[in-house]
Design a protein around this motif. Structure first.
Motif, mmCIF file in Angstrom:
data_model
loop_
_atom_site.group_PDB
_atom_site.id
_atom_site.type_symbol
_atom_site.label_atom_id
_atom_site.label_comp_id
_atom_site.label_asym_id
_atom_site.label_seq_id
_atom_site.Cartn_x
_atom_site.Cartn_y
_atom_site.Cartn_z
ATOM 1 N N ALA A 160 0.807 -1.262 -0.114
ATOM 2 C CA ALA A 160 0.123 -0.089 -0.156
ATOM 3 C C ALA A 160 0.917 1.379 -0.092
ATOM 4 C CB ALA A 160 -1.065 -0.172 1.341
ATOM 5 N N PRO A 161 2.171 1.255 0.771
ATOM 6 C CA PRO A 161 2.733 2.553 0.735
ATOM 7 C C PRO A 161 3.186 2.900 -0.910
ATOM 8 C CG PRO A 161 3.608 1.139 2.324
ATOM 9 C CD PRO A 161 2.483 0.546 1.533
ATOM 10 N N LEU A 162 3.216 2.029 -1.835
ATOM 11 C CA LEU A 162 3.520 2.567 -3.179
ATOM 12 C C LEU A 162 2.426 3.603 -3.622
ATOM 13 C CD1 LEU A 162 4.729 -1.091 -4.713
ATOM 14 C CD2 LEU A 162 6.183 0.690 -3.893
ATOM 15 N N ARG A 163 1.218 3.399 -3.191
ATOM 16 C CA ARG A 163 0.215 4.082 -3.743
ATOM 17 C C ARG A 163 0.489 5.734 -3.435
ATOM 18 N NH1 ARG A 163 -5.014 2.679 -0.691
ATOM 19 N NH2 ARG A 163 -5.869 4.113 -2.209
ATOM 20 N N ASP A 164 1.290 6.007 -2.447
ATOM 21 C CA ASP A 164 1.786 7.535 -2.190
ATOM 22 C C ASP A 164 2.755 7.921 -2.857
ATOM 23 O OD1 ASP A 164 -0.581 7.979 -0.439
ATOM 24 O OD2 ASP A 164 0.547 6.729 1.199
ATOM 25 N N GLU A 165 3.536 6.933 -3.693
ATOM 26 C CA GLU A 165 4.722 7.254 -4.288
ATOM 27 C C GLU A 165 4.318 7.070 -5.890
ATOM 28 O OE1 GLU A 165 7.444 4.090 -2.826
ATOM 29 O OE2 GLU A 165 6.948 4.382 -0.939
ATOM 30 N N GLY A 166 3.246 7.238 -6.235
ATOM 31 C CA GLY A 166 3.041 7.436 -7.655
ATOM 32 C C GLY A 166 2.918 6.264 -8.378
ATOM 33 N N VAL A 167 2.502 4.987 -7.752
ATOM 34 C CA VAL A 167 2.310 3.714 -8.500
ATOM 35 C C VAL A 167 0.988 3.365 -8.314
ATOM 36 C CG1 VAL A 167 3.283 1.264 -8.128
ATOM 37 C CG2 VAL A 167 4.720 3.123 -7.811
ATOM 38 N N LEU A 168 0.622 3.093 -9.516
ATOM 39 C CA LEU A 168 -0.914 2.295 -9.472
ATOM 40 C C LEU A 168 -0.780 1.075 -9.463
ATOM 41 C CD1 LEU A 168 -3.595 2.623 -10.459
ATOM 42 C CD2 LEU A 168 -3.275 2.417 -12.657
ATOM 43 N N ILE A 169 -1.301 0.357 -8.495
ATOM 44 C CA ILE A 169 -1.415 -1.054 -7.965
ATOM 45 C C ILE A 169 -2.511 -1.546 -8.922
ATOM 46 C CG2 ILE A 169 -1.727 -2.722 -6.497
ATOM 47 C CD1 ILE A 169 -0.071 -0.992 -4.388
#
Length: 266
Positions: A160-169
């Motif tokens: 989930a932290p990737l969502r705040d790093e511009g990553v679309l999961i």
């Protein structure tokens, strides 16, 4: 800005690209194609990268593709010759793959790296529609071969932290996937399943949501919808990464006689 997470239907084989002259697909597939084509514009901002888990890759441990320029794996059979020469030349993102592995390791999950396998059609078929210019880097992540739903939700939570790093999961699968039954006889029972699944997925209580979706096989027509659940497990990852954010069904249609849906978290 926090990006949502998505579970998208990836269609059937190269369904959107059957015309060798690049014409539109069979009308049955047009609503799904339109949905996929609008995904990026529907986001609050354009992603810097995509992390995608497909129902077509399983490994004993979660495996992340670290290749810089992955080829394509034409893992479908019996389609026109030109569909085995499709291209989608987006770059890989090995740095993102290793960042994701670090998050998973910190959460107690074993991970591995792989750099030679091509992107399967659960990746390049929907992404060729969603990102036709192939200008967003992408990392493919495998399912874990035990197909444990609770663990795949936990895997999503770890990412989930990737969502705040511009990553679309993105989870790429099919909400209904029973290849033994197609046509009108599937539509009514698949709609019953789809309604039950959607009610669970959109439960406003995230704890209850996760519990209900973990027990997906107990929902009406669960094993009719998924004799084997590999095409449903990408939903678990997207749901887990969505955390407590609101969930909604943002696509529903009938293809091959199957009622199928797509979901968004956040």
């Amino acid at each position: 800005m926090t990006l949502p997470t998505l579970f998208v239907p990836h269609g059937g084989g190269p369904c959107f690209f059957m015309d060798p002259n690049g014409g539109p697909p069979d009308p049955m597939w047009r609503p799904m194609e339109d949905y996929l084509a609008g995904l990026i514009a529907s986001l609050p901002e354009r992603p810097r990268a995509i992390l995608l888990v497909s129902g077509h890759w399983e490994e004993s441990a979660i495996t992340l593709h670290t290749g810089e320029r992955p080829g394509l794996l034409y893992d479908y059979y019996g389609f026109p010759e030109h569909t085995y020469h499709l291209r989608w030349d987006a770059p890989g993102a090995p740095g993102l793959a290793r960042r994701a592995a670090g998050l998973l390791n910190a959460a107690g999950f074993e991970t591995r790296e792989e750099s030679e396998r091509g992107w399967d059609h659960g990746v390049f078929v929907p992404m060729k529609v969603a990102v036709p210019d192939a200008d967003v880097p992408l990392v493919q992540m495998s399912l874990r071969a035990d197909l444990d739903p609770a663990d795949h939700i936990a895997i999503g939570r770890a990412l989930a932290p990737l969502r705040d790093e511009g990553v679309l999961i993105v989870g790429s699968g099919m909400s209904f996937h029973n290849m033994r039954i197609r046509g009108p006889q599937a539509t009514a029972p698949s709609a019953v399943w789809d309604d039950a699944l959607s009610d669970a997925v959109t439960d406003p209580d995230p704890v209850a949501r996760a519990a209900r979706v973990t027990d997906w096989a107990e929902l009406p027509n669960g094993r009719f919808a998924h004799p084997r659940e590999e095409h449903l497990l990408p939903l678990m990852v997207a749901l887990g990464a969505g955390g407590g954010d609101p969930a909604r069904r943002d696509f529903r249609d009938v293809v091959l006689g199957w009622t199928v849906s797509g979901y968004r978290f956040g």
